[in-house]
Design an enzyme around this catalytic site. Structure first.
Site, mmCIF file in Angstrom:
data_model
loop_
_atom_site.group_PDB
_atom_site.id
_atom_site.type_symbol
_atom_site.label_atom_id
_atom_site.label_comp_id
_atom_site.label_asym_id
_atom_site.label_seq_id
_atom_site.Cartn_x
_atom_site.Cartn_y
_atom_site.Cartn_z
ATOM 1 C CB CYS A 232 -0.925 0.003 1.214
ATOM 2 S SG CYS A 232 -2.031 1.450 1.217
ATOM 3 C CB CYS B 98 -4.824 3.023 -5.890
ATOM 4 S SG CYS B 98 -4.200 1.351 -5.583
HETATM 5 N N1 LIG Z 1 -6.353 -2.450 -2.313
HETATM 6 C C1 LIG Z 1 -4.936 -2.827 -2.461
HETATM 7 C C2 LIG Z 1 -4.113 -2.415 -1.230
HETATM 8 C C3 LIG Z 1 -3.983 -0.893 -1.077
HETATM 9 C C4 LIG Z 1 -3.348 -0.255 -2.249
HETATM 10 C C5 LIG Z 1 -3.458 1.263 -2.339
HETATM 11 N N2 LIG Z 1 -4.307 1.906 -1.392
HETATM 12 C C6 LIG Z 1 -2.087 1.900 -2.425
HETATM 13 O O1 LIG Z 1 -1.946 3.071 -2.076
HETATM 14 O O2 LIG Z 1 -1.165 1.210 -2.937
HETATM 15 C C7 LIG Z 1 -4.846 -4.356 -2.631
HETATM 16 O O3 LIG Z 1 -5.692 -5.065 -2.068
HETATM 17 O O4 LIG Z 1 -3.913 -4.809 -3.313
#
Ligand SMILES: N[C@H](CCC[C@H](N)C(=O)O)C(=O)O
EC number: 5.1.1.7
Length: 292
Positions: A76, A224
């Site tokens: 993340c 993200c």
């Molecule tokens: N939902 C993503 C995790 C958070 C990714 C995102 N919030 C970031 O800033 O990289 C997953 O399950 O792979």
């Protein structure tokens, strides 16, 4: 043991993050607590970043990442930026090495307040992303949404930044596409055994991309970071852009550089909102100065 752990409500370009301090404890944030917190009227978040004592020599802390649906994530980017800001506010130290499910992550806060995360090397092998079928060219796989003869979205690039991503390239404004409808269908498509984060991206110049992401386990978010990295390397490997660019997500711009050593560096801000204490087993919480 005191059941309450300190937490901070933060965000990385609008990606809503709860940073929970689990250091000195041998319990962990449960999926049930994550779901309870995510559905809280005030505590809604996209991810929890739980800071645990280090296990590996050479690391400062171990970080567990939970999505709003209670699922564990390997990486993340925005959440890591929030963890660095919370730790630098506490210790004054500006750089850290974390153990995560995606591997070792180095990150540092700069004098101007921005925070860079070394998101590691991208992975393009179909069986490591992973995909359920063999694809030799993961820069463009056979997958589409919409009528066979007139697909609305098709031929995504796929990559892993420790977590799985599919990027659909579009020529029009990304907001012309109903990501709320397509996102869950694609997130849970059988081609992705571990599900996937789904991004719609428009290349606007050799050094700029606009995108938004339906996140695995969290839905539509304002930012993200790992998706921005997966999109940047997929654009570069298909000749759409160079290796250094600005990736603009609904929450704002992220600077991404895919270095010659194959590491992807992501830079952007993190913001502190407020803090309190939470029971990591149940998700009950108390905001500093208030009772939930
Ligand atoms: N939902 C993503 C995790 C958070 C990714 C995102 N919030 C970031 O800033 O990289 C997953 O399950 O792979």
């Amino acid at each position: 043991m005191n059941t309450q752990a300190p937490f901070a409500r933060m965000n990385g370009l609008g990606n809503e993050i709860l940073v929970i301090d689990m250091r000195g404890r041998n319990d962990r944030v449960t999926p049930e607590a994550a779901i309870a917190l995510a559905s809280g009227e005030h505590t809604h978040f996209d991810q929890i970043m739980a800071i645990h004592d280090a296990r590996l020599h050479g690391t400062d802390f171990r970080v567990e990442i939970l999505n709003a649906d209670g699922s564990q994530a390997e990486a993340c980017g925005n959440g890591t930026r929030c963890v660095v800001q919370a730790l630098s506010a506490e210790t004054g130290r500006m750089s850290y090495t974390f153990e995560t499910r995606a591997g070792i992550v180095n990150a540092e806060e700069h004098a101007d307040g921005t925070i860079s995360v070394d998101m590691g090397k991208p992975v393009f092998d179909w069986d490591k992303i992973p995909l359920a079928e063999e694809f030799h060219d993961t820069s463009r796989i056979e997958l589409q949404i919409g009528p066979i003869d007139a697909p609305i979205l098709h031929s995504p690039s796929v990559a892993s930044m420790g977590n799985p991503h599919a990027i659909f390239w579009v020529e029009r404004d990304i907001h012309d596409y109903d990501i709320r409808r397509f996102g869950p269908l694609l997130e849970n498509h059988p081609i992705f055994p571990n599900r996937a984060n789904i991004t719609i991206a428009q290349v606007t110049s050799p050094t700029s991309i606009e995108m938004w992401t339906w996140e695995r386990g969290a839905g539509l978010t304002k930012a993200c970071g790992s998706a921005a990295c997966a999109t940047a390397v997929s654009a570069a490997r298909t000749g759409r852009t160079g290796r250094k660019m600005t990736v603009t997500v609904p929450g704002g711009p992220l600077e991404i550089e895919w270095r010659e050593n194959d590491h992807v560096i992501m830079t952007g801000p993190a913001e502190w909102e407020w803090s309190g204490h939470v029971d990591p087993a149940t998700g009950s919480w108390e905001r500093e100065g208030e009772t939930a």
